[in-house]
Write a protein that holds these residues in place. Structure first.
Motif, PDB file in Angstrom:
ATOM      1  N   LEU A   8      53.268  57.801 -28.674  1.00  0.00           N
ATOM      2  CA  LEU A   8      54.480  57.916 -27.598  1.00  0.00           C
ATOM      3  C   LEU A   8      54.161  57.525 -25.989  1.00  0.00           C
ATOM      4  N   GLU A   9      54.301  56.981 -25.280  1.00  0.00           N
ATOM      5  CA  GLU A   9      53.594  56.155 -24.406  1.00  0.00           C
ATOM      6  C   GLU A   9      54.657  56.553 -23.281  1.00  0.00           C
ATOM      7  N   VAL A  10      54.633  57.613 -22.672  1.00  0.00           N
ATOM      8  CA  VAL A  10      55.187  57.527 -21.279  1.00  0.00           C
ATOM      9  C   VAL A  10      54.281  57.543 -20.020  1.00  0.00           C
ATOM     10  N   GLU A  11      55.172  56.197 -19.693  1.00  0.00           N
ATOM     11  CA  GLU A  11      54.628  55.904 -18.432  1.00  0.00           C
ATOM     12  C   GLU A  11      55.388  55.423 -16.652  1.00  0.00           C
ATOM     13  N   ALA A  12      55.005  56.586 -16.038  1.00  0.00           N
ATOM     14  CA  ALA A  12      55.203  56.634 -14.495  1.00  0.00           C
ATOM     15  C   ALA A  12      56.626  57.005 -14.560  1.00  0.00           C
ATOM     16  N   ILE A  13      57.008  58.118 -15.247  1.00  0.00           N
ATOM     17  CA  ILE A  13      58.845  58.569 -15.331  1.00  0.00           C
ATOM     18  C   ILE A  13      58.916  59.235 -14.299  1.00  0.00           C
ATOM     19  N   GLN A  14      60.134  59.097 -12.914  1.00  0.00           N
ATOM     20  CA  GLN A  14      60.514  59.835 -12.227  1.00  0.00           C
ATOM     21  C   GLN A  14      62.469  60.194 -12.599  1.00  0.00           C
ATOM     22  N   ALA A  15      62.090  61.480 -12.360  1.00  0.00           N
ATOM     23  CA  ALA A  15      63.681  61.941 -13.193  1.00  0.00           C
ATOM     24  C   ALA A  15      64.284  62.897 -12.026  1.00  0.00           C
ATOM     25  N   LEU A  23      59.947  65.449 -11.261  1.00  0.00           N
ATOM     26  CA  LEU A  23      59.618  64.296 -11.771  1.00  0.00           C
ATOM     27  C   LEU A  23      58.801  63.376 -11.257  1.00  0.00           C
ATOM     28  N   LYS A  24      57.946  63.322 -10.780  1.00  0.00           N
ATOM     29  CA  LYS A  24      57.707  62.129  -9.638  1.00  0.00           C
ATOM     30  C   LYS A  24      56.563  60.821  -9.878  1.00  0.00           C
ATOM     31  N   GLY A  25      56.554  60.800 -10.779  1.00  0.00           N
ATOM     32  CA  GLY A  25      55.619  59.428 -11.418  1.00  0.00           C
ATOM     33  C   GLY A  25      54.749  60.208 -13.040  1.00  0.00           C
ATOM     34  N   VAL A  26      55.188  60.270 -14.094  1.00  0.00           N
ATOM     35  CA  VAL A  26      54.995  61.457 -14.421  1.00  0.00           C
ATOM     36  C   VAL A  26      54.105  60.272 -15.918  1.00  0.00           C
ATOM     37  N   THR A  27      52.799  60.208 -16.077  1.00  0.00           N
ATOM     38  CA  THR A  27      52.214  59.421 -17.484  1.00  0.00           C
ATOM     39  C   THR A  27      51.849  59.976 -18.526  1.00  0.00           C
ATOM     40  N   LEU A  28      51.602  59.700 -19.375  1.00  0.00           N
ATOM     41  CA  LEU A  28      51.094  60.564 -20.813  1.00  0.00           C
ATOM     42  C   LEU A  28      51.420  59.918 -21.645  1.00  0.00           C
ATOM     43  N   LEU A  38      51.284  70.212 -22.479  1.00  0.00           N
ATOM     44  CA  LEU A  38      51.523  69.867 -21.443  1.00  0.00           C
ATOM     45  C   LEU A  38      51.701  71.637 -20.847  1.00  0.00           C
ATOM     46  N   ILE A  39      50.741  71.768 -19.701  1.00  0.00           N
ATOM     47  CA  ILE A  39      51.473  73.328 -18.972  1.00  0.00           C
ATOM     48  C   ILE A  39      51.233  73.074 -17.714  1.00  0.00           C
ATOM     49  N   GLY A  40      51.873  73.337 -17.145  1.00  0.00           N
ATOM     50  CA  GLY A  40      52.170  74.429 -15.936  1.00  0.00           C
ATOM     51  C   GLY A  40      52.617  75.161 -15.621  1.00  0.00           C
ATOM     52  N   ALA A  41      53.231  75.371 -14.085  1.00  0.00           N
ATOM     53  CA  ALA A  41      54.167  76.813 -13.567  1.00  0.00           C
ATOM     54  C   ALA A  41      55.841  76.352 -13.744  1.00  0.00           C
ATOM     55  N   ASN A  42      56.030  77.752 -13.696  1.00  0.00           N
ATOM     56  CA  ASN A  42      57.440  77.262 -13.596  1.00  0.00           C
ATOM     57  C   ASN A  42      58.003  76.712 -13.024  1.00  0.00           C
ATOM     58  N   GLY A  43      58.796  75.563 -13.468  1.00  0.00           N
ATOM     59  CA  GLY A  43      59.292  74.199 -12.555  1.00  0.00           C
ATOM     60  C   GLY A  43      58.468  73.362 -11.996  1.00  0.00           C
ATOM     61  N   ALA A  44      57.840  73.180 -12.996  1.00  0.00           N
ATOM     62  CA  ALA A  44      56.350  72.217 -12.787  1.00  0.00           C
ATOM     63  C   ALA A  44      56.399  70.822 -13.300  1.00  0.00           C
ATOM     64  N   GLY A  45      58.041  70.947 -14.051  1.00  0.00           N
ATOM     65  CA  GLY A  45      58.293  69.387 -14.640  1.00  0.00           C
ATOM     66  C   GLY A  45      58.559  69.288 -16.313  1.00  0.00           C
ATOM     67  N   LYS A  46      58.089  70.776 -17.309  1.00  0.00           N
ATOM     68  CA  LYS A  46      57.365  70.667 -17.885  1.00  0.00           C
ATOM     69  C   LYS A  46      58.784  70.247 -19.542  1.00  0.00           C
ATOM     70  N   GLY A 216      56.108  68.491 -10.747  1.00  0.00           N
ATOM     71  CA  GLY A 216      56.472  66.753 -11.262  1.00  0.00           C
ATOM     72  C   GLY A 216      55.287  65.911 -11.530  1.00  0.00           C
ATOM     73  N   ARG A 217      54.275  66.896 -11.271  1.00  0.00           N
ATOM     74  CA  ARG A 217      53.267  65.407 -11.284  1.00  0.00           C
ATOM     75  C   ARG A 217      51.912  65.759 -12.052  1.00  0.00           C
ATOM     76  N   VAL A 218      51.277  64.667 -12.859  1.00  0.00           N
ATOM     77  CA  VAL A 218      49.881  65.083 -13.648  1.00  0.00           C
ATOM     78  C   VAL A 218      48.922  65.373 -12.639  1.00  0.00           C
ATOM     79  N   ALA A 219      48.447  67.162 -12.834  1.00  0.00           N
ATOM     80  CA  ALA A 219      47.820  67.100 -11.551  1.00  0.00           C
ATOM     81  C   ALA A 219      46.359  67.032 -12.409  1.00  0.00           C
ATOM     82  N   LEU A 220      46.011  67.268 -13.791  1.00  0.00           N
ATOM     83  CA  LEU A 220      44.884  67.148 -14.174  1.00  0.00           C
ATOM     84  C   LEU A 220      44.798  66.737 -15.523  1.00  0.00           C
TER      85      LEU A 220
END
Length: 241
Positions: A8-15, A23-28, A38-46, A216-220
């Motif tokens: 699976l490749e997710v490339e710079a998606i915006q939703a 989502l502001k350009g998620v790549t994974l 995929l971890i993060g706070a509530n509302g992070a976009g997971k 909505g962004r990959v921080a780490l």
């Protein structure tokens, strides 16, 4: 486990939800043989990330590829048929149907009905508790048992990629450990897993790699073992001073 290229490749998606950008350009990416969390706070976009992968939402920009094929605008039923199966947040079982009937619903798109019995038996091997409860109405079971049933139902589609959305939510610690043990076993048996999880410590314990989502962004991103000792992750998600 050795990875053999991306499934699976997710490339710079915006939703967006209406005018709100989730989502502001998620790549994974998820490689063959991996558990990726995929971890993060509530509302992070997971959950939104999973919704764009499984076709329930289409990104406004960016690309999603599965086994090298562009699935960015593919409808959800076709994505399931291609081999992506999800156990949703909140389990979403059919409460008045028995455990066995819920499992059957997981396989309804499959053409090879002759293998149905083998797959049901495999689910019961992972979750002996479900075998004991096989004739019971799903809505009358405990939260942990319902979670097992939801994962079992997702496995009945014979996925090439299993996506789990908050499998530990609302469960007693003993069930959480059991669920994660089985997730590891499912992965060892050959199914890559993309795991969205509030319980960051458990998720990083079982995963090969992880992505931290913030607004909505990959921080780490990085190997799970490195994220677990990262100061920012420890302070924000692992509840350590």
């Amino acid at each position: 486990m050795s990875a053999a290229g991306p499934i699976l490749e997710v490339e710079a998606i915006q939703a967006f939800y209406g005018t709100i950008q989730a989502l502001k350009g998620v790549t994974l990416q998820v490689n063959q043989g991996e558990i990726v969390t995929l971890i993060g706070a509530n509302g992070a976009g997971k959950s939104t990330t999973l919704r764009t992968i499984n076709g329930l939402m289409h990104p406004k920009a960016g690309k999603i590829r599965f086994e090298g094929q562009d699935i960015t605008t593919t409808p959800p039923h076709q994505i399931v048929a291609m081999g992506i199966s999800q156990s949703p947040e909140g389990r979403k079982l059919f409460p008045r149907m028995s455990v066995t009937e819920n499992l059957e619903m997981g396989a309804f798109q499959r053409k090879d009905k002759e293998n149905f019995k083998d797959d049901t038996e495999r689910v019961f091997e992972y979750f002996p508790r479900l075998y004991e409860r096989r004739t019971q109405k799903a809505g009358t079971m405990s939260g942990g048992e319902q979670q097992m049933c939801a994962i079992g139902r997702a496995l009945m589609a014979r996925p090439k990629l299993l996506m789990l959305d908050e499998p530990s939510m609302g469960l007693a610690p003993v069930f959480i450990e059991k669920i994660f043990e089985i997730v590891v076993q499912i992965n060892k048996d050959g199914t890559p897993v993309l795991l969205v999880e509030q319980n960051a410590l458990m998720a990083l314990d079982v995963a090969n790699r992880g992505y931290v989502l913030e607004t909505g962004r990959v921080a780490l991103e990085g190997p799970a073992a490195e994220l677990k000792v990262n100061d920012r992750v420890r302070k924000t998600y692992l509840g350590e001073g």
